[in-house]
Design an enzyme around this catalytic site. Structure first.
Site, mmCIF file in Angstrom:
data_model
loop_
_atom_site.group_PDB
_atom_site.id
_atom_site.type_symbol
_atom_site.label_atom_id
_atom_site.label_comp_id
_atom_site.label_asym_id
_atom_site.label_seq_id
_atom_site.Cartn_x
_atom_site.Cartn_y
_atom_site.Cartn_z
ATOM 1 N N TYR A 1 -33.338 12.847 -31.144
ATOM 2 C CA TYR A 1 -33.978 11.754 -30.179
ATOM 3 C C TYR A 1 -32.853 11.589 -28.992
ATOM 4 O O TYR A 1 -33.389 11.664 -27.885
ATOM 5 C CB TYR A 1 -34.366 10.770 -30.622
ATOM 6 C CG TYR A 1 -34.996 9.646 -29.962
ATOM 7 C CD1 TYR A 1 -36.615 9.937 -29.773
ATOM 8 C CD2 TYR A 1 -34.260 8.568 -29.348
ATOM 9 C CE1 TYR A 1 -37.018 9.044 -28.989
ATOM 10 C CE2 TYR A 1 -35.244 7.415 -28.655
ATOM 11 C CZ TYR A 1 -36.432 7.807 -28.653
ATOM 12 O OH TYR A 1 -37.087 6.903 -27.615
ATOM 13 N N SER B 1 -35.041 6.438 -22.205
ATOM 14 C CA SER B 1 -34.661 5.646 -23.334
ATOM 15 C C SER B 1 -33.081 5.196 -23.044
ATOM 16 O O SER B 1 -32.292 5.907 -22.476
ATOM 17 C CB SER B 1 -34.670 6.089 -24.707
ATOM 18 O OG SER B 1 -34.254 5.299 -25.863
#
Ligand SMILES: NC(=O)c1ccc[n+]([C@@H]2O[C@H](COP(=O)([O-])OP(=O)(O)OC[C@H]3O[C@@H](n4cnc5c(N)ncnc54)[C@H](O)[C@@H]3O)[C@@H](O)[C@H]2O)c1
Length: 254
Positions: free
Chosen positions: A154, A141
């Site tokens: 995350y 990401s």
């Protein structure tokens, strides 16, 4: 790009980017075996391809080693081997600074976003090697490079996915196995739409759905085509890369 006949294992295939990728690859002639949670959506996906027999799904919690092994064995049994692996499964817990994150939440995020990739790769690498080489694509990401408040676990896992992919590219070049990660920007999936709602909407984050904007929100199919490139032979010289597919998000200062 030649995808015809490629045998691909995709995690998180029932929804979002994984589902769009499974459908795109199957439409391009690949044979796809999906594994992940969201069994009802997965069964629906597989049922649409029941006649063509080019896309299968097995409900699996990939934080459990036995379920990883069973899913990979089922894929290998169905196809007689594997040529590519796409690790798409992930979770996005938001809204907590590090002090508020419980051990359980921290460990769950690492288990899904990082350890499951390690285990899926460990189980599938022998199959790729037996096929004479292959391609692994790990979905990281933009959070690996630049992030937002409230997502410590995350952001940590996505940076780790980039590091792991780069490292594996070195160890497995000798087996003709390419390993790349994808720095994905915002994509219109359940994960993003839930996250945007919690953050006060797209505008609050400077994101847009308008097609001509930098830092716009992507359609999942726009990530699927980048993944298709990386697993195709057209990417034969691409390994160890963290490919940015973010609509210019990381290029933007303000
Ligand atoms: N949507 C975005 O904007 C965006 C941006 C960057 C990266 N990503 C990454 O893309 C990937 C796919 O996310 P998405 O946007 O399609 O969201 P999504 O929620 O639709 O997909 C996530 C998938 O992971 C599966 N999953 C979750 N826990 C699992 C487990 N324990 N075992 C097996 N499968 C499990 C879910 O069943 C689901 O199908 C994730 O790794 C995510 O971090 C998404």
């Amino acid at each position: 790009m030649t995808l015809s006949g490629k045998r691909v294992f995709i995690t998180g295939a029932a929804t979002g980017i994984g589902r769009a990728t499974a459908e795109h690859l199957a439409a391009e002639g690949a044979r796809v075996f999906g594994a992940g949670l969201d069994g009802a959506e997965g069964a629906d996906l597989a049922s649409r391809h029941a006649r063509a027999k080019n896309l299968f799904f097995r409900e699996s919690d990939l934080t459990r080693e036995a379920e990883v092994q069973a899913a990979v064995a089922a894929a290998a049994g169905e196809f007689g081997g594997l040529d590519a692996v796409v690790n798409c499964a992930g979770i996005y817990p938001t809204g907590k600074r590090l002090e508020e994150v419980s051990d359980t939440e921290w460990e769950r995020t690492l288990a899904v976003n990082l350890t499951a990739i390690f285990r899926v790769c460990r189980a599938t690498l022998p199959l790729l090697r037996d096929a004479g080489g292959g391609s692994i694509v790990n979905i990281a990401s933009v959070h690996a490079e630049a992030t937002v408040p409230g997502v410590p676990a995350y952001a940590a896992t996505k940076a780790a996915v980039v590091g792991l992919s780069r490292q594996m590219a070195l160890d497995y070049a000798v087996d003709r196995i390419r390993v790349n990660s994808l720095l994905v920007g915002s994509v219109a999936t359940r994960m993003t739409l839930d996250g945007l709602e919690a953050a006060g909407g797209a505008e609050a984050l400077g994101l847009s759905f308008e097609p001509n904007r930098i830092a716009r929100i992507a359609n999942p199919s726009e990530i699927a085509t980048a993944i298709a490139f990386l697993i195709s032979d057209a990417a034969s010289f691409v390994t160890g890369s963290a490919m940015q597919v973010d609509g210019g998000l990381l290029a933007r200062l303000l």
